[in-house]
Scaffold this active site. Structure first.
Site, short mmCIF file in Angstrom:
data_model
loop_
_atom_site.label_atom_id
_atom_site.label_comp_id
_atom_site.label_asym_id
_atom_site.label_seq_id
_atom_site.Cartn_x
_atom_site.Cartn_y
_atom_site.Cartn_z
N SER A 176 5.50 -51.30 -40.03
CA SER A 176 4.28 -50.81 -40.83
C SER A 176 4.82 -49.81 -41.62
O SER A 176 5.70 -49.00 -41.42
CB SER A 176 3.28 -50.60 -39.74
OG SER A 176 3.67 -49.46 -39.04
N ASP A 177 4.16 -49.66 -42.62
CA ASP A 177 4.08 -48.27 -43.12
C ASP A 177 3.53 -47.26 -42.05
O ASP A 177 2.91 -47.75 -41.11
CB ASP A 177 3.13 -48.02 -44.34
CG ASP A 177 3.55 -46.73 -45.18
OD1 ASP A 177 3.16 -46.64 -46.36
OD2 ASP A 177 4.28 -45.77 -44.62
N TRP A 178 3.98 -46.03 -42.22
CA TRP A 178 3.39 -45.11 -41.27
C TRP A 178 1.90 -44.83 -40.83
O TRP A 178 1.56 -44.03 -41.86
CB TRP A 178 4.37 -43.74 -41.09
CG TRP A 178 5.62 -43.71 -40.84
CD1 TRP A 178 6.09 -42.57 -39.89
CD2 TRP A 178 6.70 -44.69 -40.69
NE1 TRP A 178 7.37 -42.94 -39.48
CE2 TRP A 178 7.77 -44.20 -39.83
CE3 TRP A 178 6.95 -45.60 -41.50
CZ2 TRP A 178 8.91 -44.71 -39.86
CZ3 TRP A 178 8.06 -46.54 -41.48
CH2 TRP A 178 9.21 -46.03 -40.39
#
Ligand code: GLC
Length: 752
Positions: free
Chosen positions: A231-233
């Protein structure tokens, strides 16, 4: 399924251990399972330089980072149009990643530049998916050749910073397929990135982090990704949903909250344990494939990497204009010319963008020092303006005019301040700061022999261009940009770049104007109403004038193109078109040319852009040298995504193959005939009479039925082609009724 052996079989893990594994241990590291001898690995930024936080990775990741080479940003690398060169940059990035015992470098970003207002455009390659994919693939291949992983990001349709963590990008499937997905598709299918990073945003209402169509159907079943999806953060909204959709690793860690939710979801039957096993297996596989590099981190030659950064910055600098003054172009600077430099950015360089990609450089070259070193003399200088964009300071302007008046040529360094663009917010206009334009005007009034050098991550408009016979766009060229620009100005290196993004005259001319960044809400929505007409596809199809077109860039020599040839072999999905053109360096200096191949499909069932980039080659030729450049186009290069059939199609007919030095500097074209594939939507009651009429099977059937039925009033006849057959049958027009129509449909479908 991952093709890499894992040291720990997932079957040996408990449910709790598996749940812990698919979520980060802290901000940058994966979970460790001591009982199984499984250590954690580090993933960290970023696309144009390693950003490895010095402090404890438990803290949020914007602390100081270890020194690393700040290479040119993607905007500059994209402007090189040089896949081999960016691969070498990738190799250097990979070496520094490995030497610092990081296993995955979070980049490159290949999101399309839908609007020049996007604050993060410096981190992206182009407005064009073909170029974005080739440059992205070069970087990933380079990074991974060092035995570490890349993270292709942000998948997908993350084309703005405004409300990026909630907004829903409302995009029709054809536009996704033709514009916003192809760069990812090319990189995945040609380089197998170790990881792909999903974006924060929604796509048509569904968060990318939990979209099974995006993460499983497209990414794995269609494109065959073997690696891991991270995932993006902070992009995970619901951990069990994400695991089910095909997201394998949530970053950063959530101190056990996500693991607990996953355990509960498996226990309640909401989440299939098999889905969790799949994700955990991919995490184990990633950790396993990271081990050889961790065991032998090696070293990185930072001095050599600085030289490479300088080469790349020069290769990505775009000479937009070099209009002769007194009969001669101002660039390259004539030996012995009395030079003056104006502009604080020449002394205090801006060479990268702000946010997660920001690197602590190993060194920074500024233009003023670099020119002085190369000329072996003091270079008169005036700041001309303050970078923070304060009021136009009359004293600074007067000083700049004074310094300029005593020179043969004045280099005026302009650009965007860090506050104007960044990850996390978008721009609201495209103009340079007014105080900088005022300084340029003061200098030009004192001395018209002006060379403007620009440092900006996103496009700036140029209503001031008439003050500058020469304009060199360098984007954000990394830590070595100052010396690279000096090399280019002095003719030690050529400006090798070509525009990877159109420079429009005005913001209101841009494709997404009025629909960027969309409407606020919970979630906000942004409608991609311009469809496939993004970038030059918009300006060229609408025959609009632009300041400087996609693909444009001048050099220090000249090239001639002979007439191109195009040879078609095969048909339909097996068609190939071999394009060839001979290019000759007719100038007096060695130089590079980017031969660009565009495809136009003037006859098609759908609206297609006037032209689309489908091939390019960068060639370097000695004076007088010529070379035949060939580009082979495949079926996909001629195809469009058929909205009704929901697949790529090659529609038969005429295609125009254009070859040129930019999208507007076309040096030749060839028309070819291509045998396409039959494009018939399946016939049924909902098909219109018109669709039946043109169908090879349905046409004769319906004409026979109409001939046998009562005559249709002439006035009505003109209208009924657009009516679904079920309505004709309901109204009894043409003698159809529901029963006879059902028989007709059965006969047509039986005949195939
Ligand atoms: C940021 C960025 C992403 C980056 C990640 C880690 O929000 O969107 O590109 O890699 O978080 O810093």
């Amino acid at each position: 399924m991952a093709s890499h052996e894992t040291t720990t079989p997932v079957a040996d893990l408990t449910l709790e251990e598996k749940a812990a594994l698919v979520s980060g241990r802290d901000f940058w590291r994966t979970a460790q399972l001591e009982g199984h001898g499984l250590g954690s690995i580090m993933l960290t930024d970023g696309p144009h330089g390693l950003r490895k936080q010095v402090a404890d990775p438990d803290r949020i990741g914007l602390e100081a980072a270890v020194p690393a080479t700040c290479f040119p940003t993607a905007a500059t690398l994209g402007s090189t149009w040089d896949v081999d060169l960016v691969r070498r940059v990738g190799e250097a990035l990979g070496a520094q990643t490995r030497a610092n015992q990081v296993s995955v470098l979070l980049g490159p970003g290949v999101n399309i530049k839908r609007s020049p207002l996007c604050g993060r455009n410096f981190e992206y390659v182009s407005e064009d998916p073909y170029l974005s994919g080739r440059i992205g693939a070069g970087l990933v291949a380079g990074i991974q050749s060092a035995g570490v992983g890349a993270s292709l990001k942000h998948f997908a349709a993350n084309n703005q910073e405004t409300d990026r963590m909630r907004v829903s990008a409302e995009v029709d499937e054809r536009t996704l397929r033709e514009i916003y997905l192809p760069a990812f598709e090319h990189v995945v299918t040609t380089t197998q990135p170790w990881t792909v990073m999903c974006s924060y945003n929604r796509i048509n209402g569904v968060h990318a982090s939990r979209d099974p169509w995006l993460l499983t159907t497209v990414l794995r079943e269609e494109w065959g990704l073997e690696g891991l999806v991270v995932s993006d953060w902070g992009a995970v909204v619901d951990a069990p949903d994400s695991v089910a959709a095909g997201l394998d690793l949530e970053m950063p860690g959530t101190a056990g909250r996500s693991a607990a939710a996953i355990v509960a979801a498996v226990r309640s039957g909401r989440l299939a344990e098999a889905d969790l096993d799949t994700a955990a297996t991919r995490v184990l596989a990633l950790v396993a494939r990271a081990q050889p590099a961790l065991a032998e981190p090696g070293t990185a030659d930072l001095d050599a990497h600085h030289v490479l950064a300088r080469e790349a910055a020069a290769a990505g600098s775009v000479l937009l204009a070099n209009t002769p003054v007194d009969g001669a172009p101002l660039l390259p600077l004539a030996p012995g010319a009395r030079l003056a430099v104006v502009g604080e950015l020449a002394r205090s360089p801006r060479y990268q963008g702000a946010g997660s990609s920001q690197v602590t450089p190993t060194q920074v070259d500024d233009l003023l020092t670099a020119l002085g070193e190369r000329l072996g003399a003091h270079v008169p200088f005036a700041p001309g303006y303050t970078v923070d964009g304060g009021d136009a300071d009359a004293a600074l302007r007067e000083d700049a005019a004074r310094v300029a008046s005593g020179a043969d040529v004045v280099v005026v360094f302009l650009g965007l301040p860090a506050a104007a663009e960044s990850e996390g917010f978008d721009r609201t206009h495209l103009d340079l700061p007014a105080n900088q334009v005022a300084a340029l005007e003061a200098v030009a009034a004192a001395n018209p022999r002006v060379v403007v050098v620009l440092a900006n991550g996103g496009v700036v408009t140029m209503p001031w261009a008439h003050h500058a016979p020469a304009i060199l766009e360098t984007w954000l060229g990394g830590q070595a940009a100052g010396s690279a620009i000096a090399d280019v100005l002095l003719g030690l290196r050529e400006p090798g770049g070509r525009l990877a993004e159109t420079i429009p005259h005005r913001l209101v001319d841009t494709p997404s104007f009025g629909a960027f960044p969309g409407d606020p809400g919970r979630p906000g929505t942004v409608r991609y109403g311009e469809g496939v007409l993004v970038g030059y596809r918009w300006y060229d199809t609408r025959e609009m004038d632009v300041a400087f077109p996609f693909g444009h860039g001048l050099g220090y020599t000249r090239f001639e193109f002979a007439s191109p040839t195009a040879t078609v072999t095969g048909a339909g999905r097996d068609v190939e078109v071999r394009v060839a053109v001979r290019v000759t360096n007719t100038g007096t200096r060695t130089g590079s040319e980017v031969v660009q191949v565009y495809v136009a499909d003037p006859e098609s069932q759908v609206t297609r852009p006037t032209r689309e980039l489908k091939g390019f080659a960068k060639v370097r030729l000695e004076p007088g040298e010529s070379r035949e450049v060939t580009v082979t186009l495949g079926a996909r290069d001629l195809s469009y995504w058929h909205p009704g059939l929901r697949r790529w199609v090659v529609e038969g007919g005429a295609f125009r193959i254009e070859v040129g030095a930019s999208s507007r500097d076309l040096r030749g074209s060839v028309e070819v005939q291509v045998d396409g594939e039959p494009l018939w939507l399946p016939l049924d009651e909902d098909s219109t009479l018109g669709e039946w009429r043109v169908h090879p099977v349905g046409g004769p059937l319906v004409e026979r039925a109409l001939a046998a039925g009562p005559a249709v009033d002439a006035g009505l006849a003109a209208m009924i082609d657009e009516m679904p057959m079920r309505l004709l049958a309901s109204f009894g027009i043409g003698g159809f009724d529901p029963q006879s129509l059902a028989a007709l449909v059965a006969e047509a479908q039986a005949a195939g």
